[in-house]
Design an enzyme around this catalytic site. Structure first.
Site, PDB file in Angstrom:
ATOM      1  N   ARG A   1       0.838  -1.214   0.000  1.00 44.08           N
ATOM      2  CA  ARG A   1       0.000   0.000   0.000  1.00 44.08           C
ATOM      3  C   ARG A   1       0.873   1.264   0.000  1.00 44.08           C
ATOM      4  O   ARG A   1       0.539   2.257  -0.626  1.00 44.08           O
ATOM      5  CB  ARG A   1      -0.953  -0.032   1.195  1.00 44.08           C
ATOM      6  CG  ARG A   1      -2.068   0.996   1.096  1.00 44.08           C
ATOM      7  CD  ARG A   1      -3.132   0.792   2.154  1.00 44.08           C
ATOM      8  NE  ARG A   1      -2.586   0.913   3.493  1.00 44.08           N
ATOM      9  CZ  ARG A   1      -3.253   0.597   4.607  1.00 44.08           C
ATOM     10  NH1 ARG A   1      -4.496   0.126   4.532  1.00 44.08           N
ATOM     11  NH2 ARG A   1      -2.688   0.737   5.787  1.00 44.08           N
TER      12      ARG A   1
ATOM     13  N   LYS B   1      -2.758   6.361   1.403  1.00 47.35           N
ATOM     14  CA  LYS B   1      -2.526   6.901   2.743  1.00 47.35           C
ATOM     15  C   LYS B   1      -1.652   8.146   2.640  1.00 47.35           C
ATOM     16  O   LYS B   1      -0.486   8.155   3.047  1.00 47.35           O
ATOM     17  CB  LYS B   1      -1.898   5.817   3.628  1.00 47.35           C
ATOM     18  CG  LYS B   1      -2.489   5.813   5.021  1.00 47.35           C
ATOM     19  CD  LYS B   1      -2.194   4.523   5.742  1.00 47.35           C
ATOM     20  CE  LYS B   1      -2.225   4.697   7.232  1.00 47.35           C
ATOM     21  NZ  LYS B   1      -3.459   5.208   7.791  1.00 47.35           N
TER      22      LYS B   1
ATOM     23  N   GLU C   1     -16.143   6.045   4.912  1.00 40.61           N
ATOM     24  CA  GLU C   1     -15.416   5.542   6.076  1.00 40.61           C
ATOM     25  C   GLU C   1     -15.295   6.645   7.116  1.00 40.61           C
ATOM     26  O   GLU C   1     -15.972   7.664   7.016  1.00 40.61           O
ATOM     27  CB  GLU C   1     -14.050   4.995   5.651  1.00 40.61           C
ATOM     28  CG  GLU C   1     -13.145   6.007   4.972  1.00 40.61           C
ATOM     29  CD  GLU C   1     -11.757   5.446   4.687  1.00 40.61           C
ATOM     30  OE1 GLU C   1     -11.254   4.638   5.478  1.00 40.61           O
ATOM     31  OE2 GLU C   1     -11.175   5.838   3.663  1.00 40.61           O
TER      32      GLU C   1
HETATM   33  N1  PLP Z   1      -9.145   4.097   6.737  1.00 42.09           N
HETATM   34  C1  PLP Z   1      -8.327   5.116   7.036  1.00 42.09           C
HETATM   35  C2  PLP Z   1      -8.678   6.464   6.543  1.00 42.09           C
HETATM   36  C3  PLP Z   1      -7.173   4.870   7.799  1.00 42.09           C
HETATM   37  O1  PLP Z   1      -6.355   5.866   8.108  1.00 42.09           O
HETATM   38  C4  PLP Z   1      -6.894   3.565   8.241  1.00 42.09           C
HETATM   39  C5  PLP Z   1      -5.690   3.285   9.005  1.00 42.09           C
HETATM   40  O2  PLP Z   1      -4.715   2.830   8.510  1.00 42.09           O
HETATM   41  C6  PLP Z   1      -7.789   2.547   7.911  1.00 42.09           C
HETATM   42  C7  PLP Z   1      -8.894   2.847   7.159  1.00 42.09           C
HETATM   43  C8  PLP Z   1      -7.537   1.146   8.355  1.00 42.09           C
HETATM   44  O3  PLP Z   1      -6.564   0.546   7.565  1.00 42.09           O
HETATM   45  P1  PLP Z   1      -5.689  -0.645   8.139  1.00 42.09           P
HETATM   46  O4  PLP Z   1      -6.629  -1.695   8.583  1.00 42.09           O
HETATM   47  O5  PLP Z   1      -4.858  -1.071   6.990  1.00 42.09           O
HETATM   48  O6  PLP Z   1      -4.905  -0.087   9.262  1.00 42.09           O
HETATM   49  C1  COI Z   2      -3.932   3.254  11.532  1.00 42.67           C
HETATM   50  O1  COI Z   2      -4.867   2.588  11.940  1.00 42.67           O
HETATM   51  O2  COI Z   2      -2.798   2.770  11.386  1.00 42.67           O
HETATM   52  C2  COI Z   2      -4.091   4.645  11.168  1.00 42.67           C
HETATM   53  O3  COI Z   2      -3.278   5.162  10.458  1.00 42.67           O
HETATM   54  C3  COI Z   2      -5.263   5.335  11.694  1.00 42.67           C
HETATM   55  C4  COI Z   2      -4.993   6.617  12.378  1.00 42.67           C
HETATM   56  C5  COI Z   2      -4.008   6.581  13.486  1.00 42.67           C
HETATM   57  C6  COI Z   2      -4.815   7.717  11.408  1.00 42.67           C
END
Ligand code: PLP
Ligand code: COI
Length: 340
Positions: free
Chosen positions: A81, A183, A219
């Site tokens: 990612r 991200k 989200e």
């Molecule tokens: N959506 C957003 C906007 C986020 O910042 C995050 C955090 O990383 C997620 C979803 C969840 O992603 P992940 O499960 O890969 O941490």
């Molecule tokens: C994560 O879950 O890793 C995130 O980046 C979410 C938040 C701290 C922005």
């Protein structure tokens, strides 16, 4: 040896740990990369990150297992990612195998900060890449820095597994065909006013809708949604402008392949949210945080699971995922990597 910290009372806040990884992109290639104790960065006042927000990041965790090992969860997907984020922002891609290796070096070097099993805390790992050389015309920079640091954290929402209250936001997070699926730091700068305003009005988080029609659920600022229908189907919103959460993808796999549940990844209308039995926010930081109430402009949507505890399906998913992460349950092939 593990540090003596009040592990069970940690919030989601930065605590400096001794070592971080740094690699620099100069002259068209990445340096070898090294661990350093220097947590500061010196860059030009005109650096691309400061002028035009050319930066992206990742978030993953290291866990202490029941039998005392230290593991990470699917770091290869964070590497992938991060590469997608970098490419979309015209930044150089950091090789995915080196990303995984560097994460492991940082965790190993800071192993005394991996919280004990059962404390409720984990080691949060933050890879971040930014444009470090000057640009004044709007264009990509020539030099970049990749850093990976870590910090022990507790639950993202105070109260941990206690259901939270969120509101439907009037602010938008990410445009169709914009950068919601990566991200990028800019997505989070965009959300700061909305979250400060939500907190000031007594809400824990924002539910963002699709900006084009404002009729579909996207989200929150830092997590994907997961819903459960009254007949036990797991439903997750599909949209090109939400971040492809690794936690959400893992939970859907767990639900379907391990727990034998029906799973649907599809557009979810705001109008159908009142019919769901359970709602949760899923992400690395959030794990699964149950949502008890959603306020849509004064109209309350109260999830039948209530404000006292997680709904039964959410709980089952939570227990299975954290069981895999903490070594209580067998992990699907390649999900868990031990740090030696
Ligand atoms: N959506 C957003 C906007 C986020 O910042 C995050 C955090 O990383 C997620 C979803 C969840 O992603 P992940 O499960 O890969 O941490
Ligand atoms: C994560 O879950 O890793 C995130 O980046 C979410 C938040 C701290 C922005």
């Amino acid at each position: 040896m593990t540090k003596e910290l009040d592990w069970s009372n940690l919030g989601f806040a930065y605590i400096k740990t001794p070592f971080r990884y740094v690699a620099k992109f100069r002259g068209g290639k990445w340096s070898d990369g090294e661990l350093t104790t220097d947590d500061t960065v010196t860059i030009s006042e005109c650096a691309g990150v400061l002028q035009y927000a050319q930066t992206c990041f990742e978030g993953l965790k290291a866990y202490r297992t029941e039998d005392g090992r230290i593991v990470t969860f699917r770091p290869d997907l964070n590497a992938e990612r991060m590469a997608q984020s970098a490419a979309r922002l015209e930044m150089p891609v950091f090789p995915e195998d080196r990303f995984v290796c560097a994460v492991e070096r940082v965790v190993a070097a800071n192993r005394q900060f991996v919280p004990p099993y059962g404390s409720g805390a984990t080691l949060y790992i933050r890879p971040v890449m930014f444009a470090s050389s000057p640009v004044i015309g709007v264009k990509p920079a020539e030099e970049y820095e990749m850093r990976i640091f870590c910090t022990p954290v507790g639950p993202y929402f105070k109260g941990g597994a206690k259901p939270i209250t969120i509101r439907v936001s009037d602010f938008d997070r990410a445009a169709p065909r914009g950068t919601g699926h990566i991200k990028a730091g800019l997505n989070y700068a965009m959300s700061l006013h909305a979250i400060v305003d939500a907190h000031a009005n007594g809400y824990d988080e924002n539910m963002y809708l699709d900006p084009a029609t404002r009729s579909f659920v996207e989200e929150t600022g830092g997590a994907n949604f997961l819903f459960v229908t009254k007949d036990g189907t797991v439903v997750t919103p599909k949209s090109d402008s939400i971040l492809p959460s690794i936690t959400r993808r893992s939970l859907c796999y767990v639900a379907e392949k391990i727990l034998g549940m029906k799973v649907e990844h599809r557009p979810v209308r705001l109008s159908e949210v009142k019919d769901f039995a359970e709602c949760g926010l899923c992400g690395t930081a959030a794990v699964i945080s149950p949502v008890g109430k959603i306020i849509d402009h004064g109209e309350e949507i109260c999830l039948p699971s209530g404000m006292d505890e997680m709904g039964p399906v959410t709980k089952k998913l939570y227990d299975t995922l954290t069981g895999i992460q903490m070594g209580r349950l067998p992990a699907p092939e390649g999900w868990v990597r031990e740090i030696k």
